[in-house]
Enzyme design. Structure first.
Site, PDB file in Angstrom:
ATOM      1  N   GLU A 122       0.850  -1.179   0.000  1.00 29.63           N
ATOM      2  CA  GLU A 122       0.000   0.000   0.000  1.00 29.63           C
ATOM      3  C   GLU A 122       0.898   1.247   0.000  1.00 29.63           C
ATOM      4  OE1 GLU A 122      -2.775   0.434   3.260  1.00 29.63           O
ATOM      5  OE2 GLU A 122      -3.831   2.028   2.221  1.00 29.63           O
ATOM      6  N   ALA A 255       1.654  -0.110  10.850  1.00 33.40           N
ATOM      7  CA  ALA A 255       1.408  -1.491  10.481  1.00 33.40           C
ATOM      8  C   ALA A 255       0.560  -1.547   9.222  1.00 33.40           C
ATOM      9  CB  ALA A 255       0.696  -2.233  11.609  1.00 33.40           C
ATOM     10  N   MET A 256       0.436  -2.742   8.655  1.00 30.33           N
ATOM     11  CA  MET A 256      -0.262  -2.893   7.385  1.00 30.33           C
ATOM     12  C   MET A 256      -1.140  -4.134   7.393  1.00 30.33           C
ATOM     13  SD  MET A 256      -0.871  -1.726   4.432  1.00 30.33           S
ATOM     14  CE  MET A 256      -2.043  -2.565   3.392  1.00 30.33           C
ATOM     15  N   HIS A 290      -6.797  -2.215  14.967  1.00 28.76           N
ATOM     16  CA  HIS A 290      -7.004  -1.481  13.712  1.00 28.76           C
ATOM     17  C   HIS A 290      -6.726  -2.382  12.504  1.00 28.76           C
ATOM     18  CE1 HIS A 290      -6.864   2.228  11.187  1.00 28.76           C
ATOM     19  NE2 HIS A 290      -6.041   1.495  10.466  1.00 28.76           N
ATOM     20  N   GLU A 291      -5.574  -3.017  12.493  1.00 29.44           N
ATOM     21  CA  GLU A 291      -5.218  -3.838  11.328  1.00 29.44           C
ATOM     22  C   GLU A 291      -6.153  -5.040  11.220  1.00 29.44           C
ATOM     23  OE1 GLU A 291      -3.373  -2.190   9.503  1.00 29.44           O
ATOM     24  OE2 GLU A 291      -2.496  -0.874  11.021  1.00 29.44           O
ATOM     25  N   GLU A 313     -10.037   3.914   6.085  1.00 33.64           N
ATOM     26  CA  GLU A 313      -9.236   4.369   7.223  1.00 33.64           C
ATOM     27  C   GLU A 313     -10.073   5.094   8.286  1.00 33.64           C
ATOM     28  OE1 GLU A 313      -6.629   3.079   7.803  1.00 33.64           O
ATOM     29  OE2 GLU A 313      -5.789   2.469   5.871  1.00 33.64           O
TER      30      GLU A 313
HETATM   31  N1  TRP Z   1      -3.139   0.863   5.711  1.00 29.86           N
HETATM   32  C1  TRP Z   1      -2.204   1.066   6.779  1.00 29.86           C
HETATM   33  C2  TRP Z   1      -3.041   1.314   8.007  1.00 29.86           C
HETATM   34  O1  TRP Z   1      -3.540   2.357   8.248  1.00 29.86           O
HETATM   35  C3  TRP Z   1      -1.299   2.222   6.563  1.00 29.86           C
HETATM   36  C4  TRP Z   1       0.032   1.938   5.971  1.00 29.86           C
HETATM   37  C5  TRP Z   1       0.933   1.078   6.406  1.00 29.86           C
HETATM   38  C6  TRP Z   1       0.641   2.600   4.894  1.00 29.86           C
HETATM   39  N2  TRP Z   1       2.054   1.158   5.656  1.00 29.86           N
HETATM   40  C7  TRP Z   1       1.908   2.087   4.729  1.00 29.86           C
HETATM   41  C8  TRP Z   1       0.233   3.577   4.040  1.00 29.86           C
HETATM   42  C9  TRP Z   1       2.779   2.536   3.762  1.00 29.86           C
HETATM   43  C10 TRP Z   1       1.096   4.032   3.052  1.00 29.86           C
HETATM   44  C11 TRP Z   1       2.356   3.498   2.899  1.00 29.86           C
HETATM   45  O2  TRP Z   1      -3.331   0.454   8.730  1.00 29.86           O
HETATM   46 ZN    ZN Z   2      -5.631   1.629   8.497  1.00 32.17          ZN
END
Ligand code: TRP
Ligand code: ZN
Length: 850
Positions: A122, A255-256, A290-291, A313
């Protein structure tokens, strides 16, 4: 300066993808500098498409071969990707590319962190892994085969098969490429399991580097709590056989939410009492939630395009805030969330970077992971819930999941779900998504013949590119208190829709005291003249915990602003009011601790600026110091007893109740340090057996310029623990006296452990400098210069972080001419750097011209 000005992308230009993907199969042959990625992608023309052009995104890829339906082709390599002639019917596209994870310092795509492979896709990182339609409205099931010498090889979905040097994964849920993930390395897992509401057993694995196993228990519990909460509160069940989290040291954000394989910054998941503060535990619990919650709000229902980012988000932040409120104290969580909103989002919304929750255009999407998209987005969900009511909110969410599961949806879809399920017309509410800026609500009142009349006037100041503002639909919560402090009118929701509206409350015996914008029912700035007596009255009697705290905060602000501008400051009224409140044992210690915190320096600067006064960072700093000293002296006789009551040396547990006591105990001890020269703080430091107390004591000692011994001890004790050493770096800068902040910053950048390519370490130092306004804005201008030096150095290595950190300069127009000129010169210097990234060009350009 780079010649080609980066071009914006417009929401209005959205067109459906020309081709859809039915299936993706990827094979990775891992190698640090020469990883090969083989892709088989089943494409089909999109019947809804306007064009038949076949374009795949691709960046920093070496294409080795490509085929369509088994026949070699030579695609047209164009800027940002490739084009090819393709059949009118479904076809298979195959490619083999080579990439170099080891030299990928931007931490986007496939990269290496401490010897392990990991990914961040992302928003647009997948195009650095292979050629693909890298846009969120193209969703497909992925099968992944990984070949490599690492013992652990992970990807999304369920494990299919594995052997020596290989593993295969299958993710049956169609997903956009930004949710792809791969991890390979020498990792160990904490394992657990969760039984879902329909009795399905899910394997849970939390992967860390050997040596970090002792920091995984809390994260695992937070995950299980999150899974249960999403079932109980939203009826959402997990949908794969396994859910995995991996901790990675080099990571741009927190985090992602990659499907079934979340990747976390170590700082957002690893926790132990000895190395993590209460605030760390709380943040980790919230980020894990959140994740995890993204699995439904983000993954099962994703975004059509990145202009819809707040769809996932804002909603997911709202959900994690609800979760934290349920796990901990609702009132304290709300106060903390609003403080963060005011600190980060109001700052953004009232400066050159102000933008809509649903922007119309962007240059670099990475620059739009902002407080506005996240935190203001969450406030909009909260307002919707307030307007329709809890039951209608639940029904709307059920409809949302039912109607849009499996889709790439829009914010418009979201609002329509609320209209369809409640029958309400939300036309005006939609403005919240399209109108940037923080509305002001000015209050005036009138009392006659038993009728109390409130008149509310709303207006929103212009923001870059948006001069004209229309009235917003504002849920405005109000309660009324009688002269003896009893509530004569419980909370009511007034709906503001016009520029000016009056509301009458009849049949009252006495003139009431209003408690306005309870629970912070809308993200607005309330403008109301008030007296110290009225603020103290509300602090003592308001039944709404948010407004009780708010009364103390506004009183403190009145005092500080008067001190700074040389007016009569109601210091005594403030000291009396907070003494009563602090000694009220019936109040939650966490709540009392919050009331002890004074408004921050940046908050005061904005307040002064709004009042037409040019803020002087040194004066702001001194006023806070003077008031803190006065608080310490006023509370002197009570401090030892109150501190003892907090029993901070009880055996550590990271729960809200204990954390509240520690917060109050430490707050009081920090005051005491102003009187005892650091004796109590040093004693606490020496006997601390957990990081909360140790760091709290260290902070107090640094504040008193007595921190040298503790700092040295801290370093020896935690040498080699990167997350704790981040604190060692950050504390020295954030607690530095204004005259020393820059020299300390410079000395730390020379330290052997200043690994500036690691985002956590870079942020530890420069994030802390941003948070030390009197140091950053030192009249010498050296704070600006050192900051700019390092942005220039970081930009080619990690543009995403450089661009984010450039927001240090976003408030430059608030200050005096000298400071403005110095900041402007630094912004221009960075902008003039050869080859500056698109990320930083966009941010600094907006900061300069907005
Ligand atoms: N989607 C992720 C979150 O809010 C955000 C995120 C994690 C992100 N790593 C990133 C956005 C790198 C942009 C680039 O939980
Ligand atoms: Zn998020």
């Amino acid at each position: 300066m780079t010649d080609a000005r980066p071009q914006p992308i417009y929401l209005a230009d959205y067109t459906p993808p020309a081709f859809l993907v039915d299936e993706v199969a990827l094979t990775f042959h891992l190698n640090p500098t020469a990883t090969r990625v083989v892709s088989h992608i089943r494409f089909r023309p999109n019947p809804d498409a306007k064009s038949r052009e076949f374009f795949l995104h691709g960046e920093q890829l070496t294409l080795l071969r490509a085929r369509i339906d088994g026949v070699d082709i030579t695609p047209d390599l164009v800027d940002g990707g490739l084009k090819a002639d393709v059949p009118e019917a479904p076809f298979t596209f195959e490619a083999e590319v080579e990439i170099s994870p080891e030299t990928n310092t931007a931490l986007e795509g496939l990269y290496m962190s401490g010897g392990m492979y990991c990914t961040q896709c992302e928003a647009e990182g997948f195009r650095r892994i292979t050629y693909y339609p890298d846009r969120p409205d193209v969703m497909a099931p992925f099968k992944v085969r990984i070949e490599g010498s690492d013992p652990v090889l992970l990807s999304n979905g369920n494990p299919i098969a594995s052997g020596d040097g290989w593993a295969e994964w299958d993710d049956p849920w169609p997903k956009p490429a930004y949710l792809f993930a791969l991890v390979a390395g020498d990792l160990v897992a904490r394992e657990d399991s969760f039984t879902t509401m329909t009795g399905k057993e899910v394997d849970l694995k939390l992967w860390v580097r050997p040596g970090d196993e002792g920091k995984t228990a809390f994260g695992m519990q937070a995950l299980k709590d999150s899974m249960k909460w999403d079932e109980d509160v939203y009826g959402r069940e997990y949908d794969l056989d396994i859910f995995q989290i991996v901790a990675v040291s080099d990571f741009n954000m927190g985090a992602m939410e990659n499907k079934g394989l979340n990747i976390f910054n170590t700082s957002a998941v690893l926790a132990s009492p000895e190395t993590s503060t209460d605030a760390n535990f709380e943040r980790i619990e919230a980020i894990i939630a959140h994740e995890y919650f993204h699995n439904w709000t983000g993954n099962r229902i994703t975004c059509r395009d990145w202009f819809q980012l707040s769809l996932k988000e804002g909603l997911t932040v709202f959900r994690d805030q609800q979760f934290s409120g349920d796990m901990r104290s609702k009132a304290v969580c709300r106060i903390n969330d609003v403080s963060a909103l005011r600190g980060r989002q109001f700052r953004e919304d009232n400066g050159p970077l102000a933008h809509q929750v649903q922007p119309d255009s962007f240059v670099e999407i990475n620059n739009f992971y902002t407080a506005t998209i996240y935190e203001k987005g969450a406030e909009l969900i909260g307002m919707l819930k307030t307007l329709v009511g809890d039951a209608a909110y639940d029904a709307a969410l059920d409809l949302y999941f039912q109607r849009h599961d499996g889709q790439a949806a829009t914010i418009e879809d979201w609002v329509r779900v609320f209209e369809d399920s409640t029958g309400r017309d939300l036309t005006q509410f939609r403005r919240w998504y399209k109108q940037a800026g923080t509305p002001r609500v000015a209050v005036s009142e009138d009392w006659a013949d038993g009728t109390y009349r409130l008149t509310l006037r709303q207006s929103t100041p212009p923001t870059p590119g948006q001069d004209e503002k229309l009235p917003q639909h504002i849920p405005f919560a109000v309660g009324l208190l009688g002269p003896n402090g009893d509530e004569v009118l419980p909370t009511q929701i007034l709906e503001l829709t016009e520029a000016e509206q009056s509301f009458a409350f009849e049949g009252l015996a006495d003139k009431p005291t209003p408690s306005l914008l309870r629970h912070f029912s809308a993200p607005v700035i309330l403008e109301r003249e008030s007296t110290a007596e009225e603020r103290a009255f509300l602090l003592a009697h308001d039944t709404d915990p948010f407004n009780k705290w708010e009364a103390g905060r506004t009183l403190a602000k009145d005092v500080l602003v008067a001190m700074i501008t040389g007016e009569d400051a109601p210091i005594d009224a403030y000291l009396e009011a907070i003494t009563v409140m602090l000694r009220d044992d019936a109040l939650d210690p966490a709540f009392r601790a919050l009331t002890l915190g004074l408004p921050g320096q940046d908050d005061l600067a904005q307040t002064l600026f709004d009042a037409g006064v040019t803020p002087d960072p040194q004066k702001i700093y001194r006023a806070r110091q003077t008031l803190l000293q006065a608080m310490a002296e006023h509370l002197q006789d009570h401090l030892p007893r109150m501190m003892a009551e907090m029993d901070v040396t009880a055996p550590f547990a990271p729960n809200a109740e204990q954390a509240g006591k520690r917060a109050l105990g430490l707050g009081l001890m920090t005051l005491l340090t102003r009187l005892d020269g650091g004796t109590a703080a040093q004693a606490l430091y020496d006997r601390a057996d957990n990081m909360t107390l140790r760091l709290g004591a260290l902070g107090a000692l640094l504040q008193a310029q007595k921190g040298d011994a503790a700092l040295a001890d801290f370093r020896t004790r935690f040498d080699g623990d990167a997350l704790v050493m981040d604190k060692w770096f950050a504390m020295q800068v954030s607690h530095a006296a204004p005259d020393q902040a820059v020299s300390i910053t410079k000395a730390l950048t020379e330290d052997k452990d200043f690994n500036w390519k690691n985002p956590n370490r870079f942020r530890a130092v420069f994030g802390a400098l941003m948070m030390n306004p009197a140091g950053f804005h030192h009249a010498s201008g050296e704070g600006y210069a050192v900051f700019a030096d390092w942005l220039i150095k970081l930009d080619p290595v990690n543009p995403q972080i450089a661009a984010r950190m450039s927001s240090a300069f976003e408030t430059w127009r608030r200050y005096d001419a000298d400071r403005q000129n110095m900041m402007k010169a630094q912004i221009e210097r960075v902008l003039a750097t050869d080859g500056l990234s698109r990320d930083s060009q966009e941010m600094l350009g907006r900061i300069l011209n907005g």
